[in-house]
Design a protein around this motif. Structure first.
Motif, PDB file in Angstrom:
ATOM      1  N   TYR A 141     -30.842 -29.516  10.599  1.00  0.00           N
ATOM      2  CA  TYR A 141     -30.917 -29.861   9.177  1.00  0.00           C
ATOM      3  C   TYR A 141     -32.296 -30.449   8.883  1.00  0.00           C
ATOM      4  N   ILE A 142     -32.746 -30.273   7.632  1.00  0.00           N
ATOM      5  CA  ILE A 142     -34.038 -30.807   7.220  1.00  0.00           C
ATOM      6  C   ILE A 142     -33.966 -31.258   5.771  1.00  0.00           C
ATOM      7  N   HIS A 143     -34.872 -32.134   5.383  1.00  0.00           N
ATOM      8  CA  HIS A 143     -34.886 -32.710   4.041  1.00  0.00           C
ATOM      9  C   HIS A 143     -35.471 -31.734   3.030  1.00  0.00           C
ATOM     10  N   SER A 144     -35.193 -31.993   1.740  1.00  0.00           N
ATOM     11  CA  SER A 144     -35.546 -31.021   0.705  1.00  0.00           C
ATOM     12  C   SER A 144     -37.045 -30.885   0.497  1.00  0.00           C
ATOM     13  N   VAL A 145     -37.813 -31.949   0.689  1.00  0.00           N
ATOM     14  CA  VAL A 145     -39.259 -31.870   0.453  1.00  0.00           C
ATOM     15  C   VAL A 145     -39.900 -30.830   1.364  1.00  0.00           C
ATOM     16  N   ALA A 146     -39.288 -30.597   2.531  1.00  0.00           N
ATOM     17  CA  ALA A 146     -39.820 -29.609   3.473  1.00  0.00           C
ATOM     18  C   ALA A 146     -39.380 -28.195   3.148  1.00  0.00           C
ATOM     19  N   MET A 147     -38.535 -28.037   2.125  1.00  0.00           N
ATOM     20  CA  MET A 147     -38.022 -26.716   1.769  1.00  0.00           C
ATOM     21  C   MET A 147     -39.149 -25.856   1.197  1.00  0.00           C
ATOM     22  N   ASP A 148     -39.500 -24.800   1.903  1.00  0.00           N
ATOM     23  CA  ASP A 148     -40.596 -23.920   1.495  1.00  0.00           C
ATOM     24  C   ASP A 148     -40.366 -22.561   2.135  1.00  0.00           C
ATOM     25  N   ALA A 149     -40.035 -21.561   1.314  1.00  0.00           N
ATOM     26  CA  ALA A 149     -39.716 -20.235   1.837  1.00  0.00           C
ATOM     27  C   ALA A 149     -40.874 -19.656   2.648  1.00  0.00           C
ATOM     28  N   THR A 150     -42.115 -19.917   2.210  1.00  0.00           N
ATOM     29  CA  THR A 150     -43.274 -19.379   2.930  1.00  0.00           C
ATOM     30  C   THR A 150     -43.362 -19.958   4.333  1.00  0.00           C
ATOM     31  N   VAL A 151     -43.134 -21.266   4.459  1.00  0.00           N
ATOM     32  CA  VAL A 151     -43.159 -21.919   5.776  1.00  0.00           C
ATOM     33  C   VAL A 151     -42.034 -21.385   6.655  1.00  0.00           C
ATOM     34  N   PHE A 152     -40.852 -21.232   6.078  1.00  0.00           N
ATOM     35  CA  PHE A 152     -39.714 -20.749   6.853  1.00  0.00           C
ATOM     36  C   PHE A 152     -39.931 -19.310   7.308  1.00  0.00           C
ATOM     37  N   GLU A 153     -40.519 -18.491   6.432  1.00  0.00           N
ATOM     38  CA  GLU A 153     -40.807 -17.113   6.811  1.00  0.00           C
ATOM     39  C   GLU A 153     -41.805 -17.067   7.960  1.00  0.00           C
ATOM     40  N   ALA A 154     -42.822 -17.919   7.880  1.00  0.00           N
ATOM     41  CA  ALA A 154     -43.826 -17.956   8.943  1.00  0.00           C
ATOM     42  C   ALA A 154     -43.249 -18.455  10.261  1.00  0.00           C
ATOM     43  N   ALA A 155     -42.214 -19.297  10.184  1.00  0.00           N
ATOM     44  CA  ALA A 155     -41.593 -19.839  11.395  1.00  0.00           C
ATOM     45  C   ALA A 155     -40.800 -18.778  12.145  1.00  0.00           C
ATOM     46  N   GLY A 156     -40.444 -17.694  11.463  1.00  0.00           N
ATOM     47  CA  GLY A 156     -39.742 -16.596  12.119  1.00  0.00           C
ATOM     48  C   GLY A 156     -38.322 -16.929  12.520  1.00  0.00           C
ATOM     49  N   SER A 157     -37.918 -16.454  13.704  1.00  0.00           N
ATOM     50  CA  SER A 157     -36.521 -16.543  14.119  1.00  0.00           C
ATOM     51  C   SER A 157     -36.040 -17.975  14.329  1.00  0.00           C
ATOM     52  N   VAL A 158     -36.945 -18.906  14.649  1.00  0.00           N
ATOM     53  CA  VAL A 158     -36.495 -20.281  14.903  1.00  0.00           C
ATOM     54  C   VAL A 158     -35.948 -20.936  13.642  1.00  0.00           C
ATOM     55  N   ALA A 159     -36.298 -20.415  12.467  1.00  0.00           N
ATOM     56  CA  ALA A 159     -35.830 -21.001  11.213  1.00  0.00           C
ATOM     57  C   ALA A 159     -34.562 -20.342  10.691  1.00  0.00           C
ATOM     58  N   VAL A 160     -34.244 -19.155  11.171  1.00  0.00           N
ATOM     59  CA  VAL A 160     -33.094 -18.420  10.648  1.00  0.00           C
ATOM     60  C   VAL A 160     -31.799 -19.159  10.990  1.00  0.00           C
ATOM     61  N   GLY A 161     -31.066 -19.545   9.958  1.00  0.00           N
ATOM     62  CA  GLY A 161     -29.810 -20.266  10.152  1.00  0.00           C
ATOM     63  C   GLY A 161     -29.925 -21.757   9.948  1.00  0.00           C
ATOM     64  N   ALA A 162     -31.150 -22.279   9.841  1.00  0.00           N
ATOM     65  CA  ALA A 162     -31.331 -23.720   9.655  1.00  0.00           C
ATOM     66  C   ALA A 162     -30.905 -24.140   8.250  1.00  0.00           C
ATOM     67  N   ASN A 163     -30.538 -25.407   8.129  1.00  0.00           N
ATOM     68  CA  ASN A 163     -29.969 -25.937   6.892  1.00  0.00           C
ATOM     69  C   ASN A 163     -30.933 -26.881   6.180  1.00  0.00           C
ATOM     70  N   VAL A 164     -30.898 -26.840   4.851  1.00  0.00           N
ATOM     71  CA  VAL A 164     -31.763 -27.671   4.024  1.00  0.00           C
ATOM     72  C   VAL A 164     -30.903 -28.486   3.063  1.00  0.00           C
ATOM     73  N   VAL A 165     -31.205 -29.780   2.965  1.00  0.00           N
ATOM     74  CA  VAL A 165     -30.587 -30.593   1.922  1.00  0.00           C
ATOM     75  C   VAL A 165     -31.368 -30.333   0.638  1.00  0.00           C
ATOM     76  N   SER A 166     -30.690 -29.901  -0.413  1.00  0.00           N
ATOM     77  CA  SER A 166     -31.377 -29.552  -1.653  1.00  0.00           C
ATOM     78  C   SER A 166     -30.927 -30.440  -2.800  1.00  0.00           C
ATOM     79  N   GLU A 167     -31.886 -30.857  -3.624  1.00  0.00           N
ATOM     80  CA  GLU A 167     -31.576 -31.681  -4.789  1.00  0.00           C
ATOM     81  C   GLU A 167     -31.487 -30.849  -6.067  1.00  0.00           C
TER      82      GLU A 167
END
Length: 383
Positions: A231-257
């Motif tokens: 899980y990660i906090h909402s401020v870190a929510m960034d589709a571009t960063v997650f896409e660049a992270a590749g497979s390690v990000a697939v399935g991870a959870n984000v707290v969203s406001e």
């Protein structure tokens, strides 16, 4: 294009001051918040403004520094700002008292204890207190895990967040919470990750940003933690960063406001995404802070229309919000891209919208796991 609509409106501008820590924290870039605010202002102005009055966004870098924060606050007052928005972690050192004495409400992210307790705070995002009480509640009730580890920055904010998450998780049935604190300046996370995984956690929360995300998540997965457990906090929510992270990000959870930016069935999201594209900010539209900046301006514009274009100023906005959302009130005000704001819980008078949701990254889009909910600790009291 972003300023063209405002130039066509002849009414007196409505100034909204964004004060954000644009510099000062490694790996953290909050610039999407003022950019989202500018896009929303352009959208409002393209649709007639507030009764012919254009919205003008000013941006000041508080630099994660008390002195710079105080200077930005003085600038906001000198500009006769309607309200203050942004993400300024040092506003309590000089800004908040100045705003209150000038009847200027603050919608600054409520991450400081002073803002959480301030009757002059009307943030439309619940900030850390909403996220961490909410996540703790989610882990114990919806996810039903018994062992949780926290990777938290060794800072006053990190320790406060750990306490809030632990309190809510324990109340929700989590049996073991293992907080591990790290120096925010480190680049080698091997040791803190090893401590976090030593208790065989069923879920791990990570208070990291930007380039730290794939590094930390890869280490966690090497230690047997699946991405679905992260899980990660909402401020870190960034589709571009997650896409660049590749497979390690697939399935991870984000707290969203705010509402899932990929849920195009939601009319608010469609307006938001189209406006962000139109005004040149499409590349950051799938970030939490851009959503927050956009929602701030839409909320203030709609509230200003309710008060009346000929009457709205800092003082009348302060009076309207204080009266409408006073203790015990059952009245709510709609929030663009979010659940409504309402009366604050007695213990936290600066938290008027405690709702968060849980999203999951599927490799291409954010998917909603749990829609808006509020932790019991933040639900407002009723008469």
């Amino acid at each position: 294009m972003i300023d063209e609509a405002a130039a066509k409106l002849t009414g007196e501008p409505i100034v909204i001051a964004d004060i954000s820590d644009l510099t000062g924290v490694p790996g953290f870039d909050p610039s999407p918040m003022p950019s989202g605010a500018r896009a929303a202002a352009a959208y409002v102005n393209d649709n007639g403004g507030v009764g012919g009055r254009p919205i003008k966004i000013t941006s000041c870098d508080s630099k994660t520094d008390p002195g710079a924060s105080a200077a930005c606050a003085q600038q906001a007052v000198a500009q006769n700002s309607l309200a203050v928005i942004g993400l300024d972690n040092f506003s309590g050192t000089g800004g908040d008292a100045l705003f209150e004495s000038n009847d200027i409400v603050t919608l600054n992210a409520p991450n400081q204890p002073t803002l959480i307790q301030s009757p002059n705070s009307f943030a439309i995002g619940p900030g850390g207190i909403g996220e961490f009480y909410g996540l703790g509640h989610h882990l114990g009730t919806t996810a039903q895990v018994k062992r949780v580890s926290l990777l938290m920055q060794d800072s006053p904010v990190g320790h406060t967040y750990a306490e809030q998450l632990t309190e809510a998780a324990t109340a929700a049935g989590v049996e073991t919470v293992n907080p591990v604190f790290f120096n925010p300046q480190i680049t080698d996370f091997s040791a803190p990750v090893a401590r976090a995984t030593s208790t065989d956690p069923q879920a791990v929360f990570t208070l990291v940003n930007g380039s730290q995300i794939p590094l930390v998540w890869n280490l966690l997965q090497q230690q047997g933690i699946r991405s679905e457990q992260i899980y990660i906090h909402s401020v870190a929510m960034d589709a571009t960063v997650f896409e660049a992270a590749g497979s390690v990000a697939v399935g991870a959870n984000v707290v969203s406001e705010f509402t899932n930016p990929d849920d195009l069935s939601d009319p608010d999201v469609r307006i938001y995404r189209e406006a962000m594209d139109k005004y040149g900010f499409g590349d950051i539209s799938r970030t939490a802070l851009a959503s927050w900046g956009f929602a701030n301006v839409m909320f203030l514009a709609e509230t200003a229309r309710t008060i009346g274009a000929d009457k709205v100023d800092a003082a009348t906005l302060h009076e309207y919000l204080t009266t409408t959302l006073g203790p015990g009130s059952t009245t709510t005000i709609p929030t663009f891209l979010g659940s409504p704001v309402g009366a604050a819980p007695p213990e936290h008078p600066g938290i008027h919208r405690p709702g968060i949701s849980i999203l999951r990254w599927d490799g291409t889009n954010f998917v909603t796991v749990e829609d808006f909910f509020s932790a019991p600790q933040l639900r407002p009291g009723r008469p």
